[in-house]
Design a protein around this motif. Structure first.
Motif, PDB file in Angstrom:
ATOM      1  N   SER A  53       0.827  -1.206   0.000  1.00 14.24           N
ATOM      2  CA  SER A  53       0.000   0.000   0.000  1.00 14.24           C
ATOM      3  C   SER A  53       0.859   1.252   0.000  1.00 14.24           C
ATOM      4  CB  SER A  53      -0.958  -0.008   1.180  1.00 14.24           C
ATOM      5  OG  SER A  53      -0.293  -0.363   2.348  1.00 14.24           O
ATOM      6  N   ALA A  54       2.093   1.144   0.528  1.00 14.61           N
ATOM      7  CA  ALA A  54       2.979   2.308   0.467  1.00 14.61           C
ATOM      8  C   ALA A  54       3.271   2.668  -0.991  1.00 14.61           C
ATOM      9  CB  ALA A  54       4.289   2.017   1.197  1.00 14.61           C
ATOM     10  N   ALA A  55       3.523   1.631  -1.799  1.00  9.85           N
ATOM     11  CA  ALA A  55       3.784   1.882  -3.215  1.00  9.85           C
ATOM     12  C   ALA A  55       2.558   2.478  -3.891  1.00  9.85           C
ATOM     13  CB  ALA A  55       4.188   0.572  -3.897  1.00  9.85           C
ATOM     14  N   LEU A  56       1.397   1.935  -3.532  1.00 10.19           N
ATOM     15  CA  LEU A  56       0.145   2.411  -4.131  1.00 10.19           C
ATOM     16  C   LEU A  56      -0.119   3.864  -3.728  1.00 10.19           C
ATOM     17  CD1 LEU A  56      -1.915   0.969  -5.879  1.00 10.19           C
ATOM     18  CD2 LEU A  56      -3.271   0.540  -3.835  1.00 10.19           C
ATOM     19  N   LEU A  57       0.085   4.162  -2.433  1.00 13.49           N
ATOM     20  CA  LEU A  57      -0.203   5.505  -1.931  1.00 13.49           C
ATOM     21  C   LEU A  57       0.746   6.533  -2.521  1.00 13.49           C
ATOM     22  CD1 LEU A  57      -0.871   4.610   1.783  1.00 13.49           C
ATOM     23  CD2 LEU A  57      -2.482   5.689   0.248  1.00 13.49           C
ATOM     24  N   ALA A  58       1.939   6.073  -2.912  1.00 17.13           N
ATOM     25  CA  ALA A  58       2.907   7.015  -3.472  1.00 17.13           C
ATOM     26  C   ALA A  58       2.474   7.505  -4.850  1.00 17.13           C
ATOM     27  CB  ALA A  58       4.283   6.354  -3.561  1.00 17.13           C
ATOM     28  N   ILE A  59       1.658   6.708  -5.550  1.00 12.56           N
ATOM     29  CA  ILE A  59       1.293   7.118  -6.914  1.00 12.56           C
ATOM     30  C   ILE A  59      -0.129   7.648  -7.008  1.00 12.56           C
ATOM     31  CG2 ILE A  59       2.969   5.727  -8.192  1.00 12.56           C
ATOM     32  CD1 ILE A  59       0.816   3.574  -8.438  1.00 12.56           C
ATOM     33  N   LEU A  60      -0.997   7.316  -6.042  1.00 11.25           N
ATOM     34  CA  LEU A  60      -2.387   7.740  -6.161  1.00 11.25           C
ATOM     35  C   LEU A  60      -2.554   9.210  -5.798  1.00 11.25           C
ATOM     36  CD1 LEU A  60      -4.458   4.795  -4.680  1.00 11.25           C
ATOM     37  CD2 LEU A  60      -4.347   5.544  -7.050  1.00 11.25           C
ATOM     38  N   PRO A  61      -3.312   9.961  -6.590  1.00  5.89           N
ATOM     39  CA  PRO A  61      -3.590  11.349  -6.225  1.00  5.89           C
ATOM     40  C   PRO A  61      -4.853  11.446  -5.367  1.00  5.89           C
ATOM     41  CG  PRO A  61      -4.383  10.914  -8.431  1.00  5.89           C
ATOM     42  CD  PRO A  61      -3.884   9.603  -7.902  1.00  5.89           C
ATOM     43  N   GLY A  62      -5.133  12.619  -4.854  1.00  6.35           N
ATOM     44  CA  GLY A  62      -6.381  12.851  -4.142  1.00  6.35           C
ATOM     45  C   GLY A  62      -6.260  12.468  -2.684  1.00  6.35           C
ATOM     46  N   TYR A  63      -6.488  13.451  -1.791  1.00  9.66           N
ATOM     47  CA  TYR A  63      -6.195  13.156  -0.396  1.00  9.66           C
ATOM     48  C   TYR A  63      -7.281  12.289   0.235  1.00  9.66           C
ATOM     49  CZ  TYR A  63      -9.135  15.237   3.137  1.00  9.66           C
ATOM     50  OH  TYR A  63     -10.132  15.457   4.010  1.00  9.66           O
ATOM     51  N   ARG A  64      -8.564  12.501  -0.183  1.00  5.61           N
ATOM     52  CA  ARG A  64      -9.648  11.770   0.466  1.00  5.61           C
ATOM     53  C   ARG A  64      -9.487  10.261   0.231  1.00  5.61           C
ATOM     54  NH1 ARG A  64     -13.609  14.614   2.751  1.00  5.61           N
ATOM     55  NH2 ARG A  64     -13.096  16.522   1.658  1.00  5.61           N
ATOM     56  N   LEU A  65      -9.194   9.943  -1.016  1.00  8.04           N
ATOM     57  CA  LEU A  65      -9.007   8.534  -1.382  1.00  8.04           C
ATOM     58  C   LEU A  65      -7.807   7.937  -0.641  1.00  8.04           C
ATOM     59  CD1 LEU A  65      -9.762   6.175  -3.341  1.00  8.04           C
ATOM     60  CD2 LEU A  65      -8.027   7.102  -4.873  1.00  8.04           C
ATOM     61  N   THR A  66      -6.689   8.666  -0.657  1.00  3.01           N
ATOM     62  CA  THR A  66      -5.474   8.095  -0.059  1.00  3.01           C
ATOM     63  C   THR A  66      -5.614   7.962   1.452  1.00  3.01           C
ATOM     64  OG1 THR A  66      -4.543  10.302  -0.157  1.00  3.01           O
ATOM     65  CG2 THR A  66      -3.818   8.760  -1.826  1.00  3.01           C
ATOM     66  N   ALA A  67      -6.274   8.941   2.071  1.00  9.53           N
ATOM     67  CA  ALA A  67      -6.451   8.851   3.519  1.00  9.53           C
ATOM     68  C   ALA A  67      -7.289   7.629   3.860  1.00  9.53           C
ATOM     69  CB  ALA A  67      -7.097  10.119   4.053  1.00  9.53           C
ATOM     70  N   GLN A  68      -8.344   7.394   3.039  1.00  9.66           N
ATOM     71  CA  GLN A  68      -9.183   6.218   3.288  1.00  9.66           C
ATOM     72  C   GLN A  68      -8.415   4.931   3.033  1.00  9.66           C
ATOM     73  OE1 GLN A  68     -12.490   7.119   0.806  1.00  9.66           O
ATOM     74  NE2 GLN A  68     -13.525   8.342   2.381  1.00  9.66           N
ATOM     75  N   LEU A  69      -7.637   4.939   1.978  1.00 14.30           N
ATOM     76  CA  LEU A  69      -6.853   3.746   1.652  1.00 14.30           C
ATOM     77  C   LEU A  69      -5.868   3.429   2.770  1.00 14.30           C
ATOM     78  CD1 LEU A  69      -6.383   1.679  -0.594  1.00 14.30           C
ATOM     79  CD2 LEU A  69      -4.552   3.123  -1.424  1.00 14.30           C
ATOM     80  N   ASN A  70      -5.295   4.498   3.342  1.00 14.14           N
ATOM     81  CA  ASN A  70      -4.374   4.331   4.458  1.00 14.14           C
ATOM     82  C   ASN A  70      -5.066   3.624   5.624  1.00 14.14           C
ATOM     83  OD1 ASN A  70      -1.877   4.700   5.680  1.00 14.14           O
ATOM     84  ND2 ASN A  70      -2.479   6.636   6.628  1.00 14.14           N
ATOM     85  N   VAL A  71      -6.310   4.053   5.886  1.00 14.82           N
ATOM     86  CA  VAL A  71      -7.064   3.431   6.977  1.00 14.82           C
ATOM     87  C   VAL A  71      -7.353   1.974   6.657  1.00 14.82           C
ATOM     88  CG1 VAL A  71      -9.224   3.472   8.246  1.00 14.82           C
ATOM     89  CG2 VAL A  71      -8.106   5.609   7.663  1.00 14.82           C
ATOM     90  N   VAL A  72      -7.789   1.719   5.416  1.00 11.89           N
ATOM     91  CA  VAL A  72      -8.151   0.350   5.033  1.00 11.89           C
ATOM     92  C   VAL A  72      -6.930  -0.571   5.124  1.00 11.89           C
ATOM     93  CG1 VAL A  72      -8.900  -1.105   3.126  1.00 11.89           C
ATOM     94  CG2 VAL A  72     -10.056   1.059   3.573  1.00 11.89           C
TER      95      VAL A  72
END
Lengths: 483, 220
Positions: free
Chosen positions: A19-38
């Motif tokens: 998920s670190a790799a995924l979060l590094a490329i995904l834009p948009g804070y709402r999505l990434t913050a949620q992904l971080n939680v998931v």
């Protein structure tokens, strides 16, 4: 996924790094913050499954035993709740312009990389790999402490980096010495680095070499634990980084270093001719406790106040493990869990408070319970818990530590109680000014997520009132391992 | 034949300690960087010799990393940074040369006494190497504490890590994972430091770390 092919250890490591790799490329804070939680939730659930699924046998790299499973579950749980807090905290930082979307992406990727480093340190059976993992976790937090790019943040990150690197260098030197001690007995090559192999043969190692190794290891990893006089990086790093990072630094990263130290302590205890690691740990623990307790009185910055409180509590925990024996180890373990939960809950509250008030200065924060009841009372409860008042969990563990010390070393117990009372006074003094009285500063309402804070605090309260029997049995078992 | 092996590795490790001493009295940044490059070169030779003596081909990789990365890439990069920042004229030691050298001698004596005493049974090659390695580590630490400039602190830290590599290669048969990680951590460290140096420069117009102290949270 098929239950039989599900490997929880791999999941605990692969989910964060993937998920670190995924979060590094995904834009948009709402999505990434949620992904971080998931992602953090998924890691936590995988860690929980270690309790039910059969554990892998100790291999050259991975080891799951009764000791580290406690650390892993605690680590992933606080990592998960902090990610929830982080989502609501970071949204505000973005609004006020302290962080830009690019930095935010970086922040989330680093958060998961840090979780990876910490989990790797816990599951590694190889003392070299463990060293690398602690280093990963440190470097990611250095980058996050400096993320605001202000004067103070850069200074804190620089100091943390330099002191942390010197500490980690000493730890590596200690690790090399342990290998040197092991080589004549265990043989050359990888076996000399595998902890479960080392512990089997530890009784035959050269004690003199092991002694020197432990001195380097306690200096090295002790810098990370924040033991006085090696603590200088800790208050700055806690005060200047984003508050979610302060929460995981205090609640988790200090535990990682402590865990590494405990592993080597077990190794040393297995060798009858080596020095007892206890007295060294007791001395450093007490020194940290008393020193931090005095320093608490002079703090004017609220995050720094709680950073010193972390030094104090790590001192208590190292003291308890240094005393050793079933009761003190049990209390130390309980205290560590309770401290992680309580301190991160306090930082959750402090983060929102400093956002509302726009300052971290204690003198500019007044009367929180009147203007922001949920935050204010949450903070009151957290501080009451961290000061060690009944009926919360930390009271119980501190009571156990004090009473077991009185039974064995009354003189040390006097110093311990003195430090505890001193810290108690300082915390109460600050708490009354912050929580009660005439409100001061901004009174706008908080857009905060209270769930993580009250979840932690209710766990601490529950532990203080009633510890479930299986947990007690488990901790007693681990306390025996610790010797 | 054994004694020649022993003498050469002894000479190289002793040379590293000597070069660490040379670092202590350099008061210009450029000369400090040059001495560091020499330090890394001797380290590479020493590691290569250990690889030959121990018949451990993987150590040649470590030697190559030390040679290319630490003796060439990093000194050149730091030269450029120093030039860009315009701080090459700085004379910047916080403590005088005399006391620093005395402290250095004390540290070397300390590490000799400590290491030779605790390792009577280890094989002599590893034993002396370890004593020299600890000297290099402690001298690197001394460089760090006697300098106020961020660049020279970094150089001190890297010479400290050279001592660690020396210790790791002296420990016969130590798995590769650690050596690579040491080299790797230096890489990461350098990136981090590079970022910070430029950031510090942006904010302060100086890389003197004492300038940072004024901004410490609680002084005001």
């Amino acid at each position: 996924m098929n239950v039989h092919s599900f490997d929880p250890v791999a999941a605990v490591l692969l989910i964060p790094i993937g998920s670190a790799a995924l979060l590094a490329i995904l834009p948009g804070y709402r999505l990434t913050a949620q992904l971080n939680v998931v992602a953090s939730l998924a890691t936590f659930l995988s860690a929980l499954s270690l309790f039910v699924i059969e554990r892998p046998p100790p291999g050259p790299y991975v080891l799951v035993d009764d000791l580290n499973i406690v650390f892993i579950v605690l680590n992933t749980f606080v990592g998960f709740t902090t990610s929830i807090f982080s989502a609501s905290y970071i949204a505000h930082e973005l609004e006020t312009g302290r962080l830009t979307p690019v930095y935010l992406r970086f922040y989330h990727a680093m958060y998961q990389t840090m979780m990876f480093g910490m989990n790797l340190a816990f599951v590694s059976n190889n003392i070299g790999l463990m060293w690398v993992a602690v280093e990963i976790a440190t470097l990611t937090t250095v980058l996050m402490v400096g993320i605001y790019r202000t004067h103070a943040a850069l200074e804190a990150a620089w100091k943390y980096f330099i002191l942390g690197s010197v500490g980690i260098a000493f730890a590596l030197f200690g690790t090399i010495l342990v290998y040197m001690a092991a080589r004549p007995i265990v043989g050359e090559g990888q076996d000399g680095m595998i902890w479960s192999m080392l512990i089997e043969h530890a009784a035959n190692f050269d004690p003199a070499l092991l002694n020197v190794a432990f001195v380097f290891l306690i200096l090295g990893y002790g810098t990370k634990v924040g033991l006085a006089p090696l603590h200088a990086w800790l208050p700055d790093a806690h005060a200047e980084g984003p508050t979610p990072i302060s929460a995981v630094l205090s609640g988790l990263l200090l535990n990682v270093a402590l865990y590494a130290l405990l592993r080597f302590k077990i190794l040393l205890a297995a060798n009858p001719a080596a020095i007892a690691p206890g007295p060294l740990m007791v001395t450093m623990g007490l020194l940290s406790l008393v020193f931090a307790a005095f320093m608490l009185y002079r703090r004017r910055d609220i995050k720094r106040l709680f950073a010193y409180s972390s030094i104090e509590h790590m001192g208590i925990i190292v003291f308890a493990f240094g005393m050793g024996g079933p009761l003190a180890n049990f209390a130390g373990l309980l205290h560590m869990v309770m401290h992680s939960l309580t301190k991160s809950a306090i930082f959750f509250a402090v983060g929102h408070i400093s956002q509302i008030k726009g300052t971290q200065r204690i003198s500019r924060i007044r009367g929180l319970t009147a203007t922001h009841p949920a935050l204010g009372w949450g903070l009151v409860m957290g501080v009451v818990a961290i000061a060690g008042m009944p009926p919360l969990g930390l009271f119980m563990s501190e009571f156990l530590i004090v009473s077991s010390t009185f039974a064995r070393q009354p003189l040390l117990a006097i110093v311990l109680v003195f430090g505890l009372l001193l810290a108690f006074g300082a915390l109460m003094l600050r708490l009354t000014s912050v929580a009660f009285g005439e409100p001061r500063g901004s009174t706008k309402s908080a857009e905060a997520s209270y769930v993580p804070m009250f979840a932690h605090l209710s766990l601490v309260l529950m532990a203080g009132l009633y510890l479930p029997a299986p947990l007690v049995v488990w901790f007693q078992h681990v306390a025996r391992i610790l010797g | 034949m054994h004694s020649l092996d022993f003498d050469i590795s002894h000479m190289l490790a002793g040379g590293l300690v000597l070069i660490s001493f040379m670092m202590l009295y350099q008061d210009r940044l450029y000369s400090l960087l040059n001495v560091f490059a020499l330090h890394a070169l001797v380290l590479a030779l020493s590691v290569a010799w250990q690889a030959f003596v121990q018949d451990a081909p993987h150590l040649y990789v470590t030697a190559a990393i030390a040679l290319v990365f630490k003796a060439i890439v990093i000194p050149v990069a730091l030269h450029r940074i120093v030039k860009q920042l315009g701080i090459h004229r700085d004379i910047e030691s916080a403590v005088g040369i005399g006391p620093t050298m005395l402290a250095g001698m004390g540290l070397v004596a300390l590490s000799m006494v400590l290491m030779l005493r605790v390792t009577p049974e280890a094989d002599p090659l590893a034993r002396e190497d370890l004593a020299f390695a600890l000297s290099v580590v402690l001298l690197g630490l001394l460089v760090m504490v006697t300098r106020r400039n961020a660049v020279s602190q970094v150089v001190g830290f890297m010479s400290l890590e050279n001592g660690l590599v020396l210790a790791a290669t002296g420990a016969k048969g130590m798995p590769l994972v650690v050596e690579i990680s040491v080299a790797f951590s230096i890489l990461i460290a350098f990136i981090v430091i590079g970022i910070f140096l430029f950031r510090i420069r942006e904010r302060f117009d100086s890389v003197d770390v004492s300038a940072l102290d004024d901004y410490r949270g609680e002084r005001r």
